[in-house]
Scaffold this active site. Structure first.
Site, PDB file in Angstrom:
ATOM      1  N   SER A 133      36.226  48.169  33.594  1.00  0.00           N
ATOM      2  CA  SER A 133      37.420  48.159  33.813  1.00  0.00           C
ATOM      3  C   SER A 133      38.005  49.324  33.389  1.00  0.00           C
ATOM      4  O   SER A 133      37.406  50.058  32.283  1.00  0.00           O
ATOM      5  CB  SER A 133      38.000  46.884  32.799  1.00  0.00           C
ATOM      6  OG  SER A 133      39.439  46.953  32.583  1.00  0.00           O
ATOM      7  N   TYR A 157      43.359  50.743  36.548  1.00  0.00           N
ATOM      8  CA  TYR A 157      44.898  50.318  36.584  1.00  0.00           C
ATOM      9  C   TYR A 157      45.507  51.712  36.732  1.00  0.00           C
ATOM     10  O   TYR A 157      45.592  52.626  35.945  1.00  0.00           O
ATOM     11  CB  TYR A 157      44.991  49.642  35.214  1.00  0.00           C
ATOM     12  CG  TYR A 157      44.661  48.157  34.928  1.00  0.00           C
ATOM     13  CD1 TYR A 157      45.132  47.475  35.849  1.00  0.00           C
ATOM     14  CD2 TYR A 157      43.813  47.758  33.886  1.00  0.00           C
ATOM     15  CE1 TYR A 157      44.690  45.987  35.995  1.00  0.00           C
ATOM     16  CE2 TYR A 157      43.742  46.386  34.029  1.00  0.00           C
ATOM     17  CZ  TYR A 157      44.068  45.572  35.026  1.00  0.00           C
ATOM     18  OH  TYR A 157      43.569  44.243  34.768  1.00  0.00           O
ATOM     19  N   THR A 183      43.280  47.900  40.960  1.00  0.00           N
ATOM     20  CA  THR A 183      43.951  46.738  40.814  1.00  0.00           C
ATOM     21  C   THR A 183      45.365  46.508  40.903  1.00  0.00           C
ATOM     22  O   THR A 183      46.101  47.496  40.538  1.00  0.00           O
ATOM     23  CB  THR A 183      43.606  46.100  39.642  1.00  0.00           C
ATOM     24  OG1 THR A 183      42.339  46.012  39.285  1.00  0.00           O
ATOM     25  CG2 THR A 183      44.105  44.581  39.279  1.00  0.00           C
ATOM     26  N   LYS A 265      42.261  45.594  44.937  1.00  0.00           N
ATOM     27  CA  LYS A 265      41.988  44.251  44.500  1.00  0.00           C
ATOM     28  C   LYS A 265      43.367  43.625  43.874  1.00  0.00           C
ATOM     29  O   LYS A 265      44.239  44.140  43.585  1.00  0.00           O
ATOM     30  CB  LYS A 265      41.148  44.297  43.060  1.00  0.00           C
ATOM     31  CG  LYS A 265      40.786  43.037  42.315  1.00  0.00           C
ATOM     32  CD  LYS A 265      40.057  43.525  41.039  1.00  0.00           C
ATOM     33  CE  LYS A 265      39.637  42.110  40.270  1.00  0.00           C
ATOM     34  NZ  LYS A 265      40.748  41.840  39.208  1.00  0.00           N
ATOM     35  N   HIS A 289      43.197  37.245  40.305  1.00  0.00           N
ATOM     36  CA  HIS A 289      42.977  37.588  38.933  1.00  0.00           C
ATOM     37  C   HIS A 289      42.548  36.321  38.182  1.00  0.00           C
ATOM     38  O   HIS A 289      42.887  36.330  37.073  1.00  0.00           O
ATOM     39  CB  HIS A 289      44.033  38.285  38.445  1.00  0.00           C
ATOM     40  CG  HIS A 289      44.095  39.304  37.321  1.00  0.00           C
ATOM     41  ND1 HIS A 289      44.183  40.606  37.800  1.00  0.00           N
ATOM     42  CD2 HIS A 289      43.487  39.332  36.202  1.00  0.00           C
ATOM     43  CE1 HIS A 289      43.819  41.521  36.837  1.00  0.00           C
ATOM     44  NE2 HIS A 289      43.434  40.662  35.682  1.00  0.00           N
ATOM     45  N   ASP A 320      37.035  37.501  44.553  1.00  0.00           N
ATOM     46  CA  ASP A 320      36.635  37.069  43.208  1.00  0.00           C
ATOM     47  C   ASP A 320      37.753  35.726  42.941  1.00  0.00           C
ATOM     48  O   ASP A 320      38.476  35.522  43.705  1.00  0.00           O
ATOM     49  CB  ASP A 320      36.798  38.068  42.034  1.00  0.00           C
ATOM     50  CG  ASP A 320      38.134  38.454  41.566  1.00  0.00           C
ATOM     51  OD1 ASP A 320      38.863  37.758  41.782  1.00  0.00           O
ATOM     52  OD2 ASP A 320      37.828  39.415  40.943  1.00  0.00           O
ATOM     53  N   ARG A 344      34.291  35.330  34.435  1.00  0.00           N
ATOM     54  CA  ARG A 344      34.343  34.609  33.200  1.00  0.00           C
ATOM     55  C   ARG A 344      33.005  34.048  32.889  1.00  0.00           C
ATOM     56  O   ARG A 344      32.563  33.930  31.636  1.00  0.00           O
ATOM     57  CB  ARG A 344      35.256  33.395  33.108  1.00  0.00           C
ATOM     58  CG  ARG A 344      36.711  33.857  33.135  1.00  0.00           C
ATOM     59  CD  ARG A 344      37.663  32.480  32.911  1.00  0.00           C
ATOM     60  NE  ARG A 344      39.227  32.983  32.772  1.00  0.00           N
ATOM     61  CZ  ARG A 344      39.973  32.915  33.774  1.00  0.00           C
ATOM     62  NH1 ARG A 344      39.772  32.627  34.913  1.00  0.00           N
ATOM     63  NH2 ARG A 344      41.299  33.213  33.284  1.00  0.00           N
TER      64      ARG A 344
HETATM   65  C1  FNR Z   1      39.789  39.906  33.757  1.00  0.00           C
HETATM   66  N1  FNR Z   1      40.278  40.481  35.144  1.00  0.00           N
HETATM   67  C2  FNR Z   1      40.597  41.939  35.369  1.00  0.00           C
HETATM   68  N2  FNR Z   1      40.583  42.469  36.411  1.00  0.00           N
HETATM   69  C3  FNR Z   1      40.966  43.892  36.579  1.00  0.00           C
HETATM   70  O1  FNR Z   1      40.873  44.286  37.546  1.00  0.00           O
HETATM   71  N3  FNR Z   1      40.894  44.532  35.200  1.00  0.00           N
HETATM   72  C4  FNR Z   1      40.869  44.099  34.162  1.00  0.00           C
HETATM   73  O2  FNR Z   1      40.730  44.981  33.025  1.00  0.00           O
HETATM   74  C5  FNR Z   1      40.394  42.655  33.959  1.00  0.00           C
HETATM   75  N4  FNR Z   1      40.233  42.086  32.726  1.00  0.00           N
HETATM   76  C6  FNR Z   1      39.968  40.812  32.924  1.00  0.00           C
HETATM   77  C7  FNR Z   1      39.832  40.144  31.253  1.00  0.00           C
HETATM   78  C8  FNR Z   1      39.533  38.887  31.394  1.00  0.00           C
HETATM   79  C9  FNR Z   1      39.265  38.444  29.855  1.00  0.00           C
HETATM   80  C10 FNR Z   1      39.292  37.919  32.436  1.00  0.00           C
HETATM   81  C11 FNR Z   1      38.849  36.471  32.365  1.00  0.00           C
HETATM   82  C12 FNR Z   1      39.645  38.608  33.801  1.00  0.00           C
HETATM   83  C13 FNR Z   1      40.045  39.632  36.292  1.00  0.00           C
HETATM   84  C14 FNR Z   1      38.793  39.638  36.693  1.00  0.00           C
HETATM   85  O3  FNR Z   1      38.258  40.894  37.209  1.00  0.00           O
HETATM   86  C15 FNR Z   1      38.704  38.488  37.951  1.00  0.00           C
HETATM   87  O4  FNR Z   1      39.831  38.827  39.006  1.00  0.00           O
HETATM   88  C16 FNR Z   1      38.801  37.017  37.462  1.00  0.00           C
HETATM   89  O5  FNR Z   1      38.399  37.158  36.203  1.00  0.00           O
HETATM   90  C17 FNR Z   1      38.100  36.103  38.384  1.00  0.00           C
HETATM   91  O6  FNR Z   1      38.267  34.850  37.836  1.00  0.00           O
HETATM   92  P1  FNR Z   1      37.254  34.343  37.177  1.00  0.00           P
HETATM   93  O7  FNR Z   1      36.212  33.954  38.410  1.00  0.00           O
HETATM   94  O8  FNR Z   1      36.805  34.752  36.105  1.00  0.00           O
HETATM   95  O9  FNR Z   1      37.878  32.765  36.804  1.00  0.00           O
END
Ligand code: FNR
Length: 393
Positions: A133, A157, A183, A265, A289, A320, A344
């Protein structure tokens, strides 16, 4: 391509566990997502756990992500000679032992002090690519060093400040990241009641800003060095993080800033997928997300088939959001995903046991995917297709 001597026998993980069981040993770490989540809740602070587990609004999008997986059922085939298998695949020049990557998760320092370094080591030990990230707790160079030769992508980002975005991209190229994932769904943070309840946004507490604070272009916008006036540095970050002004025309400029493959994304609408390809992107990540942005949104898996159809094979489509185990991965690949990003589950593993916890979760997921393929009569990722799925009655 069938399994070679170098392929990891992922499903052997269960034999290892059962043989240890003969000596009365049980796995020290949880075996299901629900148990991982419960164990993580016990060891993490209320704020950090809420930040990871929470989603937007009613959290209905996160629930929809899971429900979408349940609406597809696997139709196993028998007697197909599956003793020799491979899960190997490759996406945009990045080879992977299975169609599995670690998705971008920011600010991992709130989960465990080893944060992204532990995750990079765990992923690299298994040969799985991870996507770092932008808002990481360690700099992208530190994480690259921890990863060694391990495959890695960088998630961007898209900062308002052009010089910072260009600097981040150049740094990612120099540090051996193999693709950029931009993203698009986080032009601002969503309404997240769990974090609102605790008044917690880690970035305001200087967490997750390592890439900015070490960036020469970011630093040149500060009156004083970061350590002399950290709150001014946080304020500078707030001013550039979100980019709600961005349009598709701007994506064309962003695309030109790097020679690396670029994915976007957060795509859910087939029309957006087509527009992204017109802007020159090399891949699409279908994602909501993890339900953290738009409450009441379409489930990512429900969006996948229509996006895949619209893209028509022009670029790889990844997915995802809601992926918890091996059968979820198999279903997403059957519906057209070139690879699947998980998040997660291993974040909870990180919270419980650092690098070992991440490795454990990844080994579980890979073993379950391998066994799901074998027991469904499939010996390669190419054989994971729509014929393997039926809608739930
Ligand atoms: C994220 N996600 C995320 N996505 C991204 O593009 N940059 C980021 O910095 C983050 N940070 C982030 C922090 C936390 C704590 C979570 C849980 C998620 C989103 C991540 O890449 C992804 O899209 C989701 O987490 C997918 O959902 P599940 O499968 O984790 O429920």
């Amino acid at each position: 391509m069938l399994r070679t001597m170098t392929d990891a026998p992922f499903s052997m993980f269960q034999n290892e566990i059962y043989f240890r069981g003969i000596a009365g040993e049980r796995p020290a770490l949880p075996m299901t997502f629900d148990d991982l989540q419960a164990a993580a809740e016990k060891v993490m602070s209320e704020e950090a756990y809420g930040y990871v587990a929470g989603s937007a609004g009613s959290e209905g999008t996160a629930a929809a992500n899971r429900a979408a997986f349940d609406r597809w059922r696997i139709l196993p085939r028998m007697l197909r000679g599956v003793a020799t298998r491979t899960m190997r695949t490759s996406v945009l020049g990045t080879a992977m032992p299975a169609p599995v990557m670690l998705g971008p998760v920011g600010v991992q320092g709130i989960v465990h002090p080893d944060a992204e370094l532990a995750v990079a080591r765990a992923a690299s030990a298994l040969g799985l690519p991870f996507c770092l990230s932008t808002v990481s707790s360690y700099s992208l160079e530190e994480v690259a060093e921890a990863a060694g030769d391990g495959p890695r992508w960088f998630q961007l980002y898209w900062p308002k400040d052009v010089s910072v975005r260009q600097s981040l991209l150049k740094r990612a190229e120099a540090a051996g990241y193999g693709a950029i994932v931009v993203t698009l769904d986080t032009i601002m943070l969503a309404w997240r009641p769990r974090d609102l309840r605790t008044g917690y946004l880690p970035f305001l507490q200087r967490q997750g800003l390592a890439n900015y604070f070490t960036d020469p272009a970011f630093q040149s916008g500060l009156a004083k060095p970061v350590e002399d006036d950290p709150m001014a540095a946080v304020g500078h970050w707030i001013g550039m993080f979100g980019n709600p002004e961005a349009t598709w025309e701007d994506l064309v400029d962003l695309r030109a800033d790097t020679s690396l493959p670029m994915l976007v994304k957060g795509i859910l609408d087939p029309e957006d997928a087509r527009r992204a390809i017109d802007c020159g992107v090399d891949g699409i990540v279908v994602s909501n997300h993890g339900g953290r942005q738009v409450d009441g949104s379409i489930a990512a898996l429900d969006a996948l088939p229509r996006v895949v159809e619209a893209v028509g094979g022009a670029v790889p489509v990844l997915l995802d959001s809601g992926v918890r185990g091996g059968s979820d991965i198999a279903k997403a690949v059957c519906l057209g995903a070139a690879a699947v990003l998980i998040a997660r589950p291993w974040v909870y593993g990180l919270g419980i046991a650092g690098e070992e916890g991440v490795r454990h979760v990844l080994r579980c997921v890979l073993a379950e995917l391998d066994l799901t393929m074998a027991l469904s009569g499939r010996i390669s990722v190419e054989e994971l297709n729509r014929e393997m799925l039926v809608p739930a009655p």
